[in-house]
Design a protein around this motif. Structure first.
Motif, PDB file in Angstrom:
ATOM      1  N   LEU A   8       0.852  -1.195   0.000  1.00  0.00           N
ATOM      2  CA  LEU A   8       0.000   0.000   0.000  1.00  0.00           C
ATOM      3  C   LEU A   8       0.887   1.244   0.000  1.00  0.00           C
ATOM      4  CD1 LEU A   8      -3.019   0.952   0.304  1.00  0.00           C
ATOM      5  CD2 LEU A   8      -2.502   1.231   2.726  1.00  0.00           C
ATOM      6  N   THR A  11      -3.531   5.790   0.841  1.00  0.00           N
ATOM      7  CA  THR A  11      -4.916   5.444   1.182  1.00  0.00           C
ATOM      8  C   THR A  11      -5.650   6.710   1.597  1.00  0.00           C
ATOM      9  OG1 THR A  11      -6.315   4.057   2.604  1.00  0.00           O
ATOM     10  CG2 THR A  11      -4.194   4.753   3.550  1.00  0.00           C
ATOM     11  N   GLN A  21      -7.386   3.512  -2.750  1.00  0.00           N
ATOM     12  CA  GLN A  21      -6.101   3.000  -2.272  1.00  0.00           C
ATOM     13  C   GLN A  21      -5.192   2.690  -3.450  1.00  0.00           C
ATOM     14  OE1 GLN A  21      -6.954  -0.336   0.378  1.00  0.00           O
ATOM     15  NE2 GLN A  21      -7.091   1.094   2.110  1.00  0.00           N
ATOM     16  N   TYR A  23      -1.725   0.705  -4.670  1.00  0.00           N
ATOM     17  CA  TYR A  23      -0.823  -0.401  -4.315  1.00  0.00           C
ATOM     18  C   TYR A  23       0.271  -0.528  -5.359  1.00  0.00           C
ATOM     19  CZ  TYR A  23      -4.308  -2.094  -0.955  1.00  0.00           C
ATOM     20  OH  TYR A  23      -5.177  -2.216   0.095  1.00  0.00           O
ATOM     21  N   THR A  67      -4.796   1.257  -8.579  1.00  0.00           N
ATOM     22  CA  THR A  67      -5.679   1.777  -7.534  1.00  0.00           C
ATOM     23  C   THR A  67      -6.969   0.962  -7.500  1.00  0.00           C
ATOM     24  OG1 THR A  67      -6.818   3.427  -8.922  1.00  0.00           O
ATOM     25  CG2 THR A  67      -4.794   4.135  -7.784  1.00  0.00           C
ATOM     26  N   SER A  85       0.265   2.981   4.886  1.00  0.00           N
ATOM     27  CA  SER A  85       1.309   2.942   3.853  1.00  0.00           C
ATOM     28  C   SER A  85       2.451   2.056   4.320  1.00  0.00           C
ATOM     29  CB  SER A  85       1.838   4.348   3.590  1.00  0.00           C
ATOM     30  OG  SER A  85       0.800   5.129   3.075  1.00  0.00           O
TER      31      SER A  85
END
Ligand SMILES: Cc1cc2nc3c(=O)[nH]c(=O)nc-3n(C[C@H](O)[C@H](O)[C@H](O)COP(=O)(O)OP(=O)(O)OC[C@H]3O[C@@H](n4cnc5c(N)ncnc54)[C@H](O)[C@@H]3O)c2cc1C
Ligand code: FES
Length: 286
Positions: A8, A11, A21, A23, A67, A85
């Motif tokens: 992550l 967010t 979010q 990633y 995302t 994160s």
């Protein structure tokens, strides 16, 4: 399909109860297409067994970042909001079959209801990249649920309807569609099943109303492609992305079936989530 430890990187709660979010998962991003999804496992300490499916909202090939955009509705989605994160999740993807855009389509209509926006968002990027015009019709219950236009590419014409009339047109998003059906070469939709069923009914009548030719070769010319093939889907005016509760997401448990127009159950995770509207039996109870 690949399994990755996705990290992550960002967010944010972009609307009340709605999260975006980002990633880092380069192996899942490469080869992902609009309409496909990832299946994410809540962590060991969540107490949850099943993975949760989310559409690719956007992907960035350069950075390897994807995302997802989701609404918190239960324990799984609540759990994802508590990630920070640097945390990593076990992510499987890309899964399912993507939207198929006919190479001759220059004007593309995207229709989204609520979180269905996430199902068609990536297609906006792909269509713009390929030089197409994009209109996105978006429907929400009220102004507070309206996806911010600042998170869409500038090239997208964004038209909003709200059920209570607090923003945009007063009414359902489906009521906007007749204004664009002559302009659009193809339409792609994601949202609640009743919305998709209403769109499927509109699409059936469209050819008659407009007297337009069907995309593709003349009837009888050459071999007919099977109804669920990418070639046949590419010729459909309306493709829909279905969201059913899922168990395995790899075709094994039959927990996600909808009924096909051919009388055969269709697994949303394998034959879908994208279908040509005419492939499904919209009168069946799923
Ligand atoms: C292919 C696919 C793509 C999806 N993409 C997105 C997305 O991009 N953004 C997003 O917000 N959601 C998306 N969903 C729905 C999302 O997966 C569910 O909201 C999520 O799994 C719910 O998990 P939970 O543990 O929070 O809720 P749960 O505790 O599992 O369920 C809470 C409530 O939501 C209902 N529910 C659970 N899953 C679904 C579902 N798939 N459809 C309708 N109702 C459901 C349950 O029946 C229950 O009433 C997608 C679903 C599919 C099948
Ligand atoms: S979720 Fe198991 S078959 Fe589709």
């Amino acid at each position: 399909m690949r399994l990755a430890a996705a990290e992550l990187v960002d967010t944010r709660e972009i609307l009340p109860g709605q999260w975006l979010q980002s990633y880092h998962a380069p192996s899942l991003v490469s080869g992902a297409r609009a309409g496909q999804f990832v299946h994410i496992r809540p962590g060991d300490y969540s107490g949850l067994i099943l993975r949760r499916p989310f559409s690719f909202n956007t992907v960035d090939l350069q950075t390897g970042i994807l995302t997802i955009h989701f609404r918190t509705i239960g324990r799984g989605t609540e759990w994802f909001t508590r990630l920070r994160s640097g945390d990593a999740v076990d992510m499987l993807g890309p899964l399912g079959r993507p939207f198929e855009v006919d190479p001759r389509s220059s004007d593309v209509l995207l229709i989204a209801g609520g979180l269905g926006k996430a199902g068609v968002r990536m297609l906006a990027d792909e269509a713009i990249r390929d030089g197409r015009q994009v209109v996105m019709l978006f429907g929400a219950a009220t102004a507070a649920d309206v996806y911010p236009s600042s998170l869409l590419p500038d090239e997208v014409e964004y038209v909003v309807a709200t059920d209570d009339g607090s923003l945009g047109r007063h009414g359902f998003v489906t009521e906007l569609v007749p204004h664009y059906e002559a302009w659009a070469d193809q339409a792609f939709a994601c949202g609640p099943a009743p919305m998709l069923a209403a769109l499927a009914r509109l699409a059936i009548g469209r050819r008659q109303r407009l007297g337009v030719a069907k995309l593709g070769r003349k009837k009888g010319a050459g071999r007919q492609a099977p109804a669920d093939s990418p070639v046949a889907r590419r010729k459909a005016f309306l493709q829909v992305s279905m969201e059913q509760n899922m168990g395995c997401a790899v075709g094994a448990c039959l927990g996600c079936v909808v009924m096909g127009a051919n009388g055969q159950p269709q697994r949303v995770c394998r034959e879908g989530p994208v279908f040509a509207a005419e492939e499904l039996d919209w009168g069946a109870h799923w």
